[in-house]
Design a protein around this motif. Structure first.
Motif, PDB file in Angstrom:
ATOM      1  N   VAL A   1      49.639  86.648  16.624  1.00  0.00           N
ATOM      2  CA  VAL A   1      49.778  86.563  18.076  1.00  0.00           C
ATOM      3  C   VAL A   1      50.638  87.720  18.547  1.00  0.00           C
ATOM      4  O   VAL A   1      51.742  87.924  18.041  1.00  0.00           O
ATOM      5  N   THR A   2      50.125  88.496  19.512  1.00  0.00           N
ATOM      6  CA  THR A   2      50.933  89.548  20.115  1.00  0.00           C
ATOM      7  C   THR A   2      51.465  89.034  21.452  1.00  0.00           C
ATOM      8  O   THR A   2      50.789  88.289  22.160  1.00  0.00           O
ATOM      9  N   LEU A   3      52.689  89.442  21.756  1.00  0.00           N
ATOM     10  CA  LEU A   3      53.339  89.042  23.006  1.00  0.00           C
ATOM     11  C   LEU A   3      53.843  90.297  23.699  1.00  0.00           C
ATOM     12  O   LEU A   3      54.593  91.075  23.106  1.00  0.00           O
ATOM     13  N   GLU A   4      53.417  90.476  24.932  1.00  0.00           N
ATOM     14  CA  GLU A   4      53.854  91.646  25.695  1.00  0.00           C
ATOM     15  C   GLU A   4      54.021  91.264  27.150  1.00  0.00           C
ATOM     16  O   GLU A   4      53.425  90.310  27.629  1.00  0.00           O
ATOM     17  N   GLU A   5      54.837  92.041  27.854  1.00  0.00           N
ATOM     18  CA  GLU A   5      55.038  91.793  29.267  1.00  0.00           C
ATOM     19  C   GLU A   5      54.129  92.690  30.104  1.00  0.00           C
ATOM     20  O   GLU A   5      54.179  92.664  31.323  1.00  0.00           O
ATOM     21  N   GLY A   6      53.283  93.450  29.453  1.00  0.00           N
ATOM     22  CA  GLY A   6      52.318  94.288  30.143  1.00  0.00           C
ATOM     23  C   GLY A   6      50.978  93.583  30.240  1.00  0.00           C
ATOM     24  O   GLY A   6      50.785  92.470  29.747  1.00  0.00           O
ATOM     25  N   VAL A   7      50.032  94.258  30.892  1.00  0.00           N
ATOM     26  CA  VAL A   7      48.682  93.720  31.047  1.00  0.00           C
ATOM     27  C   VAL A   7      47.994  93.708  29.682  1.00  0.00           C
ATOM     28  O   VAL A   7      48.031  94.691  28.948  1.00  0.00           O
ATOM     29  N   VAL A   8      47.386  92.588  29.338  1.00  0.00           N
ATOM     30  CA  VAL A   8      46.751  92.410  28.034  1.00  0.00           C
ATOM     31  C   VAL A   8      45.562  93.358  27.855  1.00  0.00           C
ATOM     32  O   VAL A   8      45.419  93.968  26.801  1.00  0.00           O
ATOM     33  N   ASP A   9      44.716  93.481  28.877  1.00  0.00           N
ATOM     34  CA  ASP A   9      43.526  94.339  28.775  1.00  0.00           C
ATOM     35  C   ASP A   9      43.964  95.788  28.570  1.00  0.00           C
ATOM     36  O   ASP A   9      44.576  96.389  29.449  1.00  0.00           O
ATOM     37  N   GLY A  10      43.665  96.330  27.401  1.00  0.00           N
ATOM     38  CA  GLY A  10      44.028  97.707  27.094  1.00  0.00           C
ATOM     39  C   GLY A  10      45.497  97.896  26.771  1.00  0.00           C
ATOM     40  O   GLY A  10      45.982  99.026  26.720  1.00  0.00           O
ATOM     41  N   GLY A  11      46.215  96.818  26.527  1.00  0.00           N
ATOM     42  CA  GLY A  11      47.655  96.894  26.277  1.00  0.00           C
ATOM     43  C   GLY A  11      48.002  96.998  24.798  1.00  0.00           C
ATOM     44  O   GLY A  11      47.172  97.349  23.949  1.00  0.00           O
TER      45      GLY A  11
ATOM     46  N   LEU B   1      46.866  91.042  40.738  1.00  0.00           N
ATOM     47  CA  LEU B   1      48.046  91.194  41.580  1.00  0.00           C
ATOM     48  C   LEU B   1      48.994  90.028  41.330  1.00  0.00           C
ATOM     49  O   LEU B   1      48.557  88.909  41.061  1.00  0.00           O
ATOM     50  N   TYR B   2      50.283  90.293  41.462  1.00  0.00           N
ATOM     51  CA  TYR B   2      51.297  89.266  41.227  1.00  0.00           C
ATOM     52  C   TYR B   2      52.144  89.091  42.469  1.00  0.00           C
ATOM     53  O   TYR B   2      52.419  90.053  43.188  1.00  0.00           O
TER      54      TYR B   2
END
Length: 178
Positions: free
Chosen positions: A107-117, A145-146
């Protein structure tokens, strides 16, 4: 991961002798003790913070929530390693392949956008290495959008806070394997 690692990352970026970028978090630091001596971190090398069967490969700010989620999920009988990825380019190939065995979960965890991240980069590395016999999930921001708001509130709405991660990771790991 935290403000102490940030100071070492900045020092390292200056020492590498080639262009480098460091992503600064918007949130406040965790309040960890700061090392007095700066050190150069090995380029492209991650840090294993907790060992386990399956892995949470966390980028940046997601390291601390990953550690907390792994601790909570351990009470449900799940064995989770936590890796501070540190670098997106280059990725730590050796550490990734260490946890990419048959039947394991990654499992990868990131605070960026998953698509292409960052998680996509990990998946591409696994594909190039022929590591198809594992379960894989990327957790991060969906494209879109957030709403405006405090960082913690936005993380909670999106499920990137500890309770949200516990649910997402737990559901993924407990789902029947196909």
């Amino acid at each position: 991961k935290d403000e102490n690692e940030l100071q070492h990352m900045l020092w390292s970026a200056l020492a590498y002798g080639h262009p480098a970028s460091v992503r600064f978090p918007k949130a406040k630091g965790l309040g960890v003790p700061m090392d007095k001596e700066l050190r150069v971190l090995p380029l492209g090398k991650s840090e294993l913070l907790r060992d386990g069967r399956d892995v949470l490969f966390a980028f940046g700010h997601m390291v601390q929530p990953a550690l907390e989620a792994a601790e909570r999920l351990e009470k449900d009988g799940l064995s989770l390693a936590v890796v501070d990825a540190r670098f997106v380019k280059p990725l730590d190939r050796d550490m990734i392949l260490r946890f990419a065995g048959p039947g394991r979960a990654f499992v990868t965890l990131e605070e960026g956008v998953v698509d292409g991240g960052a998680g996509s980069a990990v998946r591409e590395l696994l594909d190039r290495e022929g590591r198809f016999d594992l379960r894989f999930k990327s957790i991060g921001l969906p494209a879109g959008l957030y709403p405006m708001g405090k960082t913690d509130e936005i993380r909670a709405r999106i499920g990137l806070d500890v309770p949200g991660l516990v649910k997402q990771i737990g559901d993924f790991l407990k789902a029947p394997r196909s």
